[in-house]
Design a protein around this motif. Structure first.
Motif, PDB file in Angstrom:
ATOM      1  N   ASN A  54      -7.723 -47.986 -19.106  1.00 35.99           N
ATOM      2  CA  ASN A  54      -8.107 -46.597 -19.305  1.00 35.99           C
ATOM      3  C   ASN A  54      -8.741 -45.982 -18.057  1.00 35.99           C
ATOM      4  O   ASN A  54      -8.312 -44.927 -17.587  1.00 35.99           O
ATOM      5  CB  ASN A  54      -9.061 -46.513 -20.501  1.00 35.99           C
ATOM      6  CG  ASN A  54      -9.182 -45.092 -21.024  1.00 35.99           C
ATOM      7  OD1 ASN A  54     -10.243 -44.492 -21.004  1.00 35.99           O
ATOM      8  ND2 ASN A  54      -8.073 -44.542 -21.480  1.00 35.99           N
ATOM      9  N   THR A  93      -3.865 -45.264 -22.291  1.00 40.70           N
ATOM     10  CA  THR A  93      -4.577 -45.361 -23.563  1.00 40.70           C
ATOM     11  C   THR A  93      -4.169 -46.621 -24.319  1.00 40.70           C
ATOM     12  O   THR A  93      -3.055 -47.108 -24.195  1.00 40.70           O
ATOM     13  CB  THR A  93      -4.273 -44.134 -24.451  1.00 40.70           C
ATOM     14  OG1 THR A  93      -2.850 -44.054 -24.635  1.00 40.70           O
ATOM     15  CG2 THR A  93      -4.762 -42.844 -23.800  1.00 40.70           C
ATOM     16  N   SER A  94      -5.120 -47.161 -25.104  1.00 37.06           N
ATOM     17  CA  SER A  94      -4.862 -48.321 -25.959  1.00 37.06           C
ATOM     18  C   SER A  94      -5.725 -48.161 -27.201  1.00 37.06           C
ATOM     19  O   SER A  94      -6.507 -47.224 -27.290  1.00 37.06           O
ATOM     20  CB  SER A  94      -5.244 -49.601 -25.219  1.00 37.06           C
ATOM     21  OG  SER A  94      -6.634 -49.598 -24.961  1.00 37.06           O
ATOM     22  N   SER A  95      -5.607 -49.084 -28.156  1.00 37.93           N
ATOM     23  CA  SER A  95      -6.322 -48.873 -29.424  1.00 37.93           C
ATOM     24  C   SER A  95      -7.836 -48.895 -29.238  1.00 37.93           C
ATOM     25  O   SER A  95      -8.558 -48.246 -29.985  1.00 37.93           O
ATOM     26  CB  SER A  95      -5.887 -49.904 -30.472  1.00 37.93           C
ATOM     27  OG  SER A  95      -6.265 -51.196 -30.061  1.00 37.93           O
ATOM     28  N   PRO A 146      -8.478 -44.921 -27.078  1.00 34.44           N
ATOM     29  CA  PRO A 146      -7.270 -44.112 -27.326  1.00 34.44           C
ATOM     30  C   PRO A 146      -7.284 -42.743 -26.638  1.00 34.44           C
ATOM     31  O   PRO A 146      -6.280 -42.042 -26.677  1.00 34.44           O
ATOM     32  CB  PRO A 146      -7.274 -43.955 -28.849  1.00 34.44           C
ATOM     33  CG  PRO A 146      -8.695 -44.130 -29.259  1.00 34.44           C
ATOM     34  CD  PRO A 146      -9.352 -45.014 -28.236  1.00 34.44           C
ATOM     35  N   ASN A 151       3.600 -42.114 -24.411  1.00 36.30           N
ATOM     36  CA  ASN A 151       3.827 -42.660 -25.750  1.00 36.30           C
ATOM     37  C   ASN A 151       5.316 -42.645 -26.065  1.00 36.30           C
ATOM     38  O   ASN A 151       5.988 -41.643 -25.853  1.00 36.30           O
ATOM     39  CB  ASN A 151       3.105 -41.819 -26.812  1.00 36.30           C
ATOM     40  CG  ASN A 151       1.608 -41.755 -26.554  1.00 36.30           C
ATOM     41  OD1 ASN A 151       1.082 -42.566 -25.800  1.00 36.30           O
ATOM     42  ND2 ASN A 151       0.954 -40.783 -27.166  1.00 36.30           N
ATOM     43  N   THR A 188       1.394 -43.703 -30.683  1.00 40.94           N
ATOM     44  CA  THR A 188       0.339 -42.810 -30.217  1.00 40.94           C
ATOM     45  C   THR A 188      -0.423 -43.380 -29.030  1.00 40.94           C
ATOM     46  O   THR A 188      -1.385 -42.783 -28.565  1.00 40.94           O
ATOM     47  CB  THR A 188      -0.673 -42.538 -31.348  1.00 40.94           C
ATOM     48  OG1 THR A 188      -1.137 -43.809 -31.822  1.00 40.94           O
ATOM     49  CG2 THR A 188      -0.049 -41.774 -32.494  1.00 40.94           C
ATOM     50  N   LEU A 189      -0.015 -44.555 -28.559  1.00 43.76           N
ATOM     51  CA  LEU A 189      -0.720 -45.192 -27.444  1.00 43.76           C
ATOM     52  C   LEU A 189       0.246 -45.548 -26.325  1.00 43.76           C
ATOM     53  O   LEU A 189       1.411 -45.849 -26.568  1.00 43.76           O
ATOM     54  CB  LEU A 189      -1.399 -46.482 -27.935  1.00 43.76           C
ATOM     55  CG  LEU A 189      -2.409 -46.325 -29.063  1.00 43.76           C
ATOM     56  CD1 LEU A 189      -2.758 -47.676 -29.654  1.00 43.76           C
ATOM     57  CD2 LEU A 189      -3.657 -45.605 -28.565  1.00 43.76           C
TER      58      LEU A 189
END
Lengths: 406, 468
Positions: free
Chosen positions: B274, B280-282, B285, B302, B307-308
C-alpha cells in the motif's frame, strides 16, 4: 575386564580393515560396478559437449542476426528468429548445470547466468511498448535514450540494475528485439485472445521506424555480449579448461553434492516453481519465452537437460551421443529401490513433457486453459518435475550427500 | 559426554601448560553443535548470490511449493499503472516508491541508501508524521500521509525529491587507529506543501530471510528478554513495542520494521504494497491518495468482479513465499578467528540484545516452522541507541531514540547477494565495523569494549559477524 574390551576393539578394527580390503579386491575383479568417479567424469563430458553445441549454434545465430542487420527484410528476420530457436534447444539443456557451484552462477568464477538468461523482462526497459493507458505505443527504454552509449560494458552494467526485471542482456533481450511484445491481438474481435500469434515485430523496426539505427546497434551488441559469455563457458569446461581442471580436482563428495544440488533444484525450484507454476497461476507475464512463444520448447530443453544427467546420456547437435555412467547406475549400487523410484520419476517426467509438447498449442494458450491444481498438462509436468527433484534428493541421501531442492 | 571429557582434559592441559592450548583444541571446545544452522534443520545452503536469500525451507508440500514459486514471481516483477494489457500486475500508484518488491529488496536482499542526488533510490524511503498516538501510531503529515512517495503515475505529481548531504565524522580507537563515519542530512523538496515541521525517519529495505520464523515467535518468548526498567542494572533495558493490528482490531506486540512497528508478516507486506507501491489489499483496502486528487475517478487495477488490486489469492502466494524463505547456513564457523570472535561478541555483551536462542510457537501458515530452535541474533525489542542514531520520530511505544535490535543472521552474505555492505536504518554505515561504531545509548558500553579491544580482536569480532 578392561583388557578384554580393548582386545575386542582391536579385533573389531582388524575386521573392518580386513573387510575393506576385501571389497577393494572385488571391485578390481568385477569391473562392471558403476563408480561414482565415472558418473562425475561422464557429467563433465556431457556438460562440455552441451556448452560446445550451445556456443556453436549461438555463433550461427549471430551470423544470421548480422546478415539481417546488414540488409533487413522479412525473410532475413525469419532466418534470425529460426536460428535463435535452434540455439535455445541446446542452451535450455545446460540449465541443469546451474546451482552447482560451477562457472555459470558462481560469482567467483564467471557468474554470468543473470547476464545470459535473466527473465522475466520489463520490455519498457529496453524498447518501445504498447501502453493502452496512453493510447498506443510509447518510445522508451535504453534504445530511445540517446544519452545511453550502446556498448557491451554499458548494457552489461544496466542488467538487473535497480530491480529484478530490469533486464538489458541475454537470450530474452535478443528474443524481444527479434519478435517484439506478444499482445495476442485478435484483429477480428479486437481482443487479446489470439494465442496462435507470437510477437509481431516487423523488419521495418530496423529500417524506417523511430530509433531504428540504435535498435540495430543494440541488437548487434547484445548478441556479441551473449556470444562472448557463451564462449567463456565453453572454454572453461573444455578438457584442459580452467574450471574443468578445478572440477576434476574436487573430492567426490563435493562434486556429487554440487551436481545433484543443481539437478534437484533446477527440476523443482526452477523449472516447476519459477517457470510453470507462476505461469499457470497468473498467466503470460510469467511465460519464459513469451515473445517468441517458444516456452513449450524451453520446457522440452530444460526437462531433457535434467534427464540427460539422470540417465547419463546426451544427444549432441551433430547426431553423436555422449554417454556413460548415469545417476541411476550409481544409486543402484547402494540402494536398488531408490534407483527404481528415480528411474520411474524421470520416465514419468518425460511422459508428462510429451503430453505437453504433443498438444501442438502455444504455451500461453495452454496456461490460459488451466489453473493451479486443476490437473492440466502444464500442472502435471510441474508435479512430475517436483517429484523428480524429490527423488534426486533421495538419491543424494542414498549416496551419502545432502542437497536442498527448494 | 565425550565433549565434556575433552573439555575437562583440555582444562587440565591448559592449567599445566600456562595458557597454551592449540588452535585445534580451542576450536573443539568453542564450537557448539548445530550453531551454523540458524534455523536448525530448516536451514539451507547458499549456492549462488541470486538464491542465497531466496531459497525455501525444505519440507514444503506440492501446493506450498507452487505458492512459493508464484509468490517469488510476484516479488520479482514490476507492477504497472492501470489500465494495462496485464491483468495480474496492474494497479500501481497513483503514488509509489517502487514498481516491484525487488526494487527495494533486490534478490530478496537489502536496499541501498541514496548515494547520488537526483537518482531514484533502490530501497530507501522517508517516513513522515506530525505526531504520535500510543495506540493508533504516527499521525500522517497533512497532504502527505505517513510516507514520502517520490514517484507517481503519469499526470500525477510525485510528493517530492530527497537530497542527501554527508558530514564526515573523524574518530580514533584507543590504539591510535583512525576511522571515519558519515552522518547524513536529508533535504526534502515537497510538492504538496511545506515539510519543515514534519517528523522524518529514513528507512532502508531489509533482507527478507527467516521472516516466517519471526512471525512464529510468541509474544511471551519475546517478553522474556524484556527489562524495561533495567532491574538487572546492566544498562540494557529492552522494551516491547505494541502496535495496532488491523486484522485483530487491537494493539499487539510489534515484531517487524525498524521500530518493531508492524505486528505480523501479513500486515508488514500489506503495508509495503500500500505505502510503497500504491496497491490495495484486504488489510489496507484504501488507495493512498494524493491531496486534491479524487482517486475514485482514476483507473485502478481491480479485475472484473474484484475490489482489490492484490487479491486474497495473490496475498496467499506472497505470504507463503515470504514465510518460507529460509536462512543460509553459516560459513567458516569452525575457524579459529570466527570462534574467537564469537567469544568476544559474548564477552562484550553484544549477545544481550543480539539474542541467539528462541524456539518458535504455533504457526498456521506453515506448521513445519513450529517448535524450531532459531538463532536470529535479535531480541526484537526496542533499545535506546543514543542521540547520534536517533530519528526523533516516535512510533507507537517507540520513542525517537529507540530502534528494534536488528537480526544479524545473513549479515555476512549481504555483500555476496547485493554487492554492498551499507547497514543501519538509513544505510549510513558503509560496513559492519562502522555499524558497530554508531552504536550508542544502551549499547555504548559494548561499543567501548569493542573500541578498547586490540586490532586483532576487532578483526575476530568482524570475522564472526561475517560468518553469520
Amino acid at each position: 575386564m578392561k583388557v578384554n574390551l580393548s582386545k575386542l576393539v582391536y579385533a573389531l578394527a582388524f575386521t573392518v580393515l580386513f573387510s575393506c580390503s576385501n571389497n577393494e579386491n572385488e571391485e578390481v575383479i568385477g569391473s562392471e560396478k558403476a563408480k561414482v568417479s565415472d558418473f562425475i567424469e561422464n557429467y563433465a563430458n556431457i556438460v562440455s559437449a552441451n556448452y560446445t553445441d550451445t556456443y556453436n549454434t549461438a555463433v550461427e545465430m549471430q551470423s544470421k542476426i548480422n546478415a539481417f542487420l546488414t540488409e533487413p527484410s522479412t525473410a532475413k528476420l525469419q532466418e534470425a528468429q529460426n536460428s535463435w530457436l535452434h540455439a535455445r534447444d541446446f542452451y535450455g539443456q545446460t540449465e541443469a548445470y546451474r546451482e552447482a557451484d560451477g562457472p555459470i552462477d558462481n560469482e567467483n568464477l564467471l557468474g554470468t547466468e543473470g547476464q545470459i538468461n535473466a527473465w522475466p523482462l520489463d520490455e519498457a526497459y529496453i524498447d518501445y511498448v504498447f501502453d493502452p493507458s496512453q493510447g498506443g505505443y510509447v518510445n522508451n527504454g535504453l534504445i530511445a535514450d540517446g544519452s545511453f552509449l550502446i556498448t557491451k560494458e554499458n548494457i552489461a552494467a544496466k542488467n538487473e540494475e535497480g530491480k529484478d526485471d530490469n533486464i538489458s542482456t541475454g537470450w530474452h533481450a535478443i528474443e524481444f528485439l527479434l519478435w517484439g511484445q506478444d499482445l495476442n491481438y485478435n484483429t477480428t474481435t479486437h481482443t487479446s485472445d489470439n494465442y496462435s500469434v507470437s510477437g509481431q515485430r516487423t523488419y521495418t523496426d530496423y529500417t524506417t521506424a523511430d530509433h531504428s539505427r540504435r535498435r540495430g546497434e543494440y541488437l548487434r551488441v547484445v548478441t556479441d555480449l551473449l556470444i562472448a559469455d557463451l564462449k567463456d563457458l565453453n572454454d572453461t569446461w573444455l578438457e584442459g579448461g580452467s574450471y574443468r581442471a578445478t572440477f576434476e580436482a574436487l573430492d567426490e563428495t563435493t562434486a556429487l553434492t554440487n551436481i545433484l544440488n543443481g539437478v534437484g533444484f533446477i527440476s523443482n525450484g526452477e523449472v516447476a516453481l519459477e517457470r510453470l507454476d507462476p505461469a499457470i497461476d497468473e498467466g503470460q507475464e510469467n511465460e519464459h519465452s513469451c515473445f517468441s512463444d517458444n516456452t513449450t520448447q524451453d520446457m522440452w530443453a530444460n526437462t531433457y537437460g535434467l534427464h540427460n544427467i539422470i540417465v547419463g546420456s546426451y544427444n549432441a547437435e551433430n547426431g553423436a551421443t555422449v554417454s556413460g555412467v548415469s545417476l541411476i547406475d550409481i544409486v543402484k549400487e547402494v540402494n536398488e529401490s531408490t534407483a527404481i523410484a528415480l528411474e520411474n520419476a524421470t520416465k514419468e517426467t518425460i511422459n508428462k513433457l510429451e503430453v505437453l509438447t504433443g498438444l501442438d498449442k502455444n504455451f500461453d494458450e495452454i496456461i490460459s486453459e488451466e489453473t493451479l491444481g486443476s490437473g492440466g498438462p502444464a500442472g502435471l509436468l510441474s508435479s512430475a518435475l517436483k517429484a523428480q527433484g524429490t527423488q534426486v534428493s533421495e538419491a543424494a541421501k542414498a549416496l551419502g550427500v545432502s542437497i536442498t531442492i527448494n | 559426554m565425550i565433549k565434556n571429557t575433552f573439555l575437562f582434559l583440555s582444562i587440565i592441559f591448559w592449567s599445566c601448560n600456562s595458557n597454551k592450548i592449540t588452535e585445534e583444541e580451542y576450536i573443539d571446545i568453542s564450537y557448539e553443535t548445530d550453531e551454523e544452522n540458524l534455523v536448525s534443520h530448516l536451514s539451507i545452503k547458499a549456492f549462488t548470490a541470486d538464491k542465497a536469500f531466496g531459497r525455501g525451507i525444505p519440507e514444503l508440500s506440492d501446493l506450498e511449493l507452487s505458492f512459493f514459486g508464484v509468490g517469488n514471481a510476484m516479488f520479482d516483477q514490476s507492477w504497472v499503472s492501470s489500465p494495462a494489457t496485464t491483468t495480474s500486475r496492474d494497479g500501481l500508484g497513483p503514488l509509489f516508491n517502487a514498481r516491484a518488491c525487488s526494487a527495494c529488496h533486490l534478490r530478496d536482499g537489502r536496499g541501498k541508501p541514496i548515494l547520488t542526488n537526483g537518482i531514484g533510490s533502490e530501497g530507501f524511503l522517508l517516513r513522515l508524521s506530525s505526531g504520535n498516538d500510543l495506540v493508533s501510531g504516527p499521525k500522517g503529515f497533512p497532504n502527505y500521509g505517513g510516507q514520502l512517495q517520490d514517484d507517481s503515475n503519469l499526470g500525477i505529481k510525485n510528493e517530492g525529491e530527497i537530497n542527501v548531504r554527508f558530514e564526515t565524522i573523524k574518530g580514533q580507537y584507543p590504539d591510535g587507529t583512525n576511522y571515519e563515519l558519515r552522518k547524513p542530512t536529508y533535504n526534502i523538496k515537497g510538492n504538496y506543501g511545506d515539510l519543515s515541521t514534519a517528523l522524518v525517519s529514513p528507512r532502508i529495505g531489509q533482507q527478507l530471510i527467516g521472516l516466517g520464523f519471526i512471525d512464529a515467535l510468541s509474544e511471551s518468548c519475546i517478553l522474556e528478554n524484556e527489562d524495561e526498567n533495567d532491574i538487572d542494572q546492566d544498562g540494557i533495558s529492552g522494551k516491547a513495542n505494541y502496535v495496532w493490528s488491523v486484522k485483530k482490531n487491537r494493539s499487539t506486540i510489534g515484531k517487524f520494521g525498524w521500530k518493531a512497528n508492524e505486528p505480523s508478516l501479513e500486515q508488514q507486506i500489506s503495508a509495503a504494497f500500500n505505502g510503497d507501491m500504491g496497491l490495495t489489499s484486504s488489510t489496507f483496502p484504501k488507495e493512498n491518495c494524493p491531496e486534491g486528487v479524487d482517486c475514485s475517478s482514476l483507473p485502478n487495477g481491480n479485475n472484473e468482479g474484484e475490489t482489490l488490486e492484490v487479491t486474497d489469492t495473490q496475498m496467499s502466494r506472497i505470504m507463503t513465499y515470504m514465510g518460507a524463505i529460509s536462512v543460509p547456513v553459516r560459513r567458516d564457523y569452525m575457524k579459529y578467528n570466527v570462534l574467537k570472535g564469537k567469544e568476544l561478541f559474548n564477552e562484550m555483551d553484544c549477545i544481550k540484545c543480539h539474542v541467539n536462542n528462541f524456539t518458535t510457537s504455533e504457526f498456521e501458515l506453515l506448521p513445519q516452522i513450529e517448535n524450531v530452535v532459531i538463532r536470529p541474533y535479535s531480541d526484537f525489542l526496542l533499545h535506546d541507541m543514543g542521540d547520534d542514531l536517533a530519528d526523533n520520530r516516535p512510533e507507537f511505544l517507540a520513542n525517537g531514540n529507540e530502534w528494534r535490535t536488528q537480526p544479524l543472521w545473513g549479515l555476512g552474505m549481504i555483500e555476496f547477494v547485493n554487492d554492498h555492505t551499507f547497514l543501519l536504518h538509513d544505510g549510513r554505515a558503509r560496513n559492519i565495523e562502522e555499524a558497530i561504531l554508531w552504536h550508542g545509548g544502551e549499547a555504548e558500553t559494548s561499543k567501548n569494549k569493542f573500541m578498547n579491544a586490540s586490532a586483532e580482536q576487532r578483526e575476530q569480532v568482524l570475522s564472526f559477524l561475517n560468518s553469520l
